[in-house]
Design an enzyme around this catalytic site. Sequence first.
Site, PDB file in Angstrom:
ATOM      1  N   TRP A 139       0.831  -1.218   0.000  1.00 12.91           N
ATOM      2  CA  TRP A 139       0.000   0.000   0.000  1.00 12.91           C
ATOM      3  C   TRP A 139       0.859   1.259   0.000  1.00 12.91           C
ATOM      4  CZ3 TRP A 139       0.085   3.527   4.040  1.00 12.91           C
ATOM      5  CH2 TRP A 139       0.698   3.093   5.220  1.00 12.91           C
ATOM      6  N   GLU A 149      -4.449   7.318  -3.912  1.00  7.75           N
ATOM      7  CA  GLU A 149      -4.334   8.523  -3.074  1.00  7.75           C
ATOM      8  C   GLU A 149      -3.563   9.667  -3.732  1.00  7.75           C
ATOM      9  OE1 GLU A 149      -3.752   7.925   1.176  1.00  7.75           O
ATOM     10  OE2 GLU A 149      -3.736   5.762   0.882  1.00  7.75           O
ATOM     11  N   HIS A 232       8.747   7.553  14.304  1.00  5.41           N
ATOM     12  CA  HIS A 232       8.318   6.609  15.337  1.00  5.41           C
ATOM     13  C   HIS A 232       9.281   5.431  15.423  1.00  5.41           C
ATOM     14  CE1 HIS A 232       3.746   7.722  15.512  1.00  5.41           C
ATOM     15  NE2 HIS A 232       4.468   8.423  16.365  1.00  5.41           N
ATOM     16  N   TYR A 233       9.521   4.969  16.653  1.00  8.00           N
ATOM     17  CA  TYR A 233      10.177   3.686  16.837  1.00  8.00           C
ATOM     18  C   TYR A 233       9.503   3.005  18.017  1.00  8.00           C
ATOM     19  CZ  TYR A 233      13.586   0.015  16.784  1.00  8.00           C
ATOM     20  OH  TYR A 233      14.184  -1.222  16.663  1.00  8.00           O
ATOM     21  N   TYR A 237       4.703   0.900  10.211  1.00 10.52           N
ATOM     22  CA  TYR A 237       5.066   0.097   9.031  1.00 10.52           C
ATOM     23  C   TYR A 237       6.538   0.343   8.729  1.00 10.52           C
ATOM     24  CZ  TYR A 237       3.809   4.558   6.831  1.00 10.52           C
ATOM     25  OH  TYR A 237       3.699   5.890   6.529  1.00 10.52           O
ATOM     26  N   TYR A 238       7.182  -0.689   8.172  1.00 14.82           N
ATOM     27  CA  TYR A 238       8.642  -0.658   8.046  1.00 14.82           C
ATOM     28  C   TYR A 238       9.117  -0.075   6.714  1.00 14.82           C
ATOM     29  CZ  TYR A 238       8.643  -3.315  12.376  1.00 14.82           C
ATOM     30  OH  TYR A 238       8.466  -3.716  13.681  1.00 14.82           O
ATOM     31  N   HIS A 239       8.775   1.201   6.510  1.00 14.96           N
ATOM     32  CA  HIS A 239       9.264   1.962   5.360  1.00 14.96           C
ATOM     33  C   HIS A 239       9.439   3.390   5.871  1.00 14.96           C
ATOM     34  CE1 HIS A 239       9.503   3.058   0.985  1.00 14.96           C
ATOM     35  NE2 HIS A 239       9.224   4.241   1.523  1.00 14.96           N
ATOM     36  N   LEU A 240      10.589   4.034   5.589  1.00 14.60           N
ATOM     37  CA  LEU A 240      10.909   5.324   6.210  1.00 14.60           C
ATOM     38  C   LEU A 240       9.835   6.384   5.975  1.00 14.60           C
ATOM     39  CD1 LEU A 240      13.132   6.880   7.819  1.00 14.60           C
ATOM     40  CD2 LEU A 240      13.884   7.784   5.613  1.00 14.60           C
ATOM     41  N   HIS A 241       9.307   6.937   7.082  1.00 17.77           N
ATOM     42  CA  HIS A 241       8.348   8.037   7.009  1.00 17.77           C
ATOM     43  C   HIS A 241       8.518   8.942   8.215  1.00 17.77           C
ATOM     44  CE1 HIS A 241       6.367   4.802   9.249  1.00 17.77           C
ATOM     45  NE2 HIS A 241       5.593   5.721   9.821  1.00 17.77           N
TER      46      HIS A 241
END
Lengths: 302, 302
Positions: A139, A149, A232-233, A237-241
């Site tokens: 997604w 989107e 966030h850590y 979800y595991y994609h840089l944002h």
Amino acid sequence: EKFDNSNCSLFNDFTVKKVLREDPRSKTISLYGSLTKGEHKSADAVVLLERKPFEVPTVEESLHKTRTSETLSNDIYSTHDGFSPGLSADLKVTVICPCTEKHISKYSEHEPFLVRETPELYKTVTEPCMAQSKFSIQWVYNILEKKTESERIVEEDPDPDLGFVLLPDMKWDRKNVDQLYLVAIAHKHGLRSLRDLGSDHLPLLENIRTKALAAIKEKFGVASHQMRVYLHYQPSYYHLHVHFTNLRLDSPPGSDVLRAHLLDDVIDNIRSDPEFYQRTTISYALREGDELFKWYKKAGYF
Amino acid sequence: EKFDNSNCSLFNDFTVKKVLREDPRSKTISLYGSLTKGEHKSADAVVLLERKPFEVPTVEESLHKTRTSETLSNDIYSTHDGFSPGLSADLKVTVICPCTEKHISKYSEHEPFLVRETPELYKTVTEPCMAQSKFSIQWVYNILEKKTESERIVEEDPDPDLGFVLLPDMKWDRKNVDQLYLVAIAHKHGLRSLRDLGSDHLPLLENIRTKALAAIKEKFGVASHQMRVYLHYQPSYYHLHVHFTNLRLDSPPGSDVLRAHLLDDVIDNIRSDPEFYQRTTISYALREGDELFKWYKKAGYF
């Protein structure tokens, strides 16, 4: 207003089987129980109740008709219990009916547990859990590739290494700028979290900071010194944002010290030690339902 | 219940002059206006309104009489506006009457501004402001010397260098352990904030962590991995103190990444660099009314 089921309430025959969660600060409560909905007689339901915020245009008129009962009085100060006159809707109600075990679990309180993740624990527990969970981020790729989107995009830098897409977070109504909440998603793949960041990524992090803040200033009139900018850590979800929220939002969910890491601090930390996020220990909260919690429990951490 | 002023509301003739602050998340609003109170005809007043949390014992009965109006329906999901039946008090009202300019300012929204305080800015702006503000901490010394609040003390270690007093924060009702909030105040004088901490203070910080967490476990049954333990920067008073909140409190005010610094991280940072807090840059939010904001403005930072 047109009321449900003529004179009777949707909740006429509602019975509570369990209180799933209460939050006195946000004035919400989640209930599991049974009710009649259409052809379903005493169907299982999850009911979420939330008191509505006050509305400025009607608050004065409403107060005129609010009965009060004094609870305390001291000099110029007094406190009172108040009874709303019921002139306008004061509750937001969400009903999931019929519901399943999964809905019940989703809206239940799950005990939080603190993990203090050393580099060793990251390698032996967190990383193997991430590798096995196969949590799809298709997604995210769909957003980056404009398959979905694309009409929501506020700003884009298309560079594959330094670029990003900036769009409103789902939690923002996109109207009230005081509550502005945007997310910048990096075009670059493979950066799963803070733990993957090093000096190679400083240009990417700095580019996101500079260009997203400039776009927010230009499009919404909110200056960089009025924004809270963080990662966030653990991320969801595991994609840089990167999260961009208006400072006027007072302690929004996700700005907690146990989850948020200021982008400015991340950049400073990597500048002072390129391997900072591979060497440091990071605290965060897990909840009983989380996959990662199960791994930490299995590893004997709790 | 006995209502104020027989059948009429305290707010019968209330007129709103200004909305001072709104918080949709906590469902609160602060108003400035005028009302009749005792011999005071149209006296200036600050009125604080807060919707009450739901009460488990009465929520089912109350729902039976709640009228609803459907706003959305999709498969098993539906949302509704709800009208409380007014069976129990649903508002907490605080009145300050007659009020002064100071009350109005206290309950008004003040624009927040982000400061990124370098060691240089600390020396040239923050420290001189602290020195001149002469904000008294006599009340802290009164607690440490048992002149006041001694009956509230949960635990004490009387050692003058390593010791502390642990007591409930004013924000905690001292009943609901899920919302537990305690503060440990060091006996040692002269440690104004994070900026004063170095390797000399590791034994003090470690002693507070260990003994306060043990006391919390013993007296309230909350384990250390269920607690959020942090210092504030800027603190609300310049004497070393540590906050202990139950992790079940979801993002309580003051746990924001822009204010909270985990005690575990503080200890780790000082271990890896004894002068960490003298060398690092720290971000925090100031508000227009704050003394320190005025100093930063005068220094040309904003």
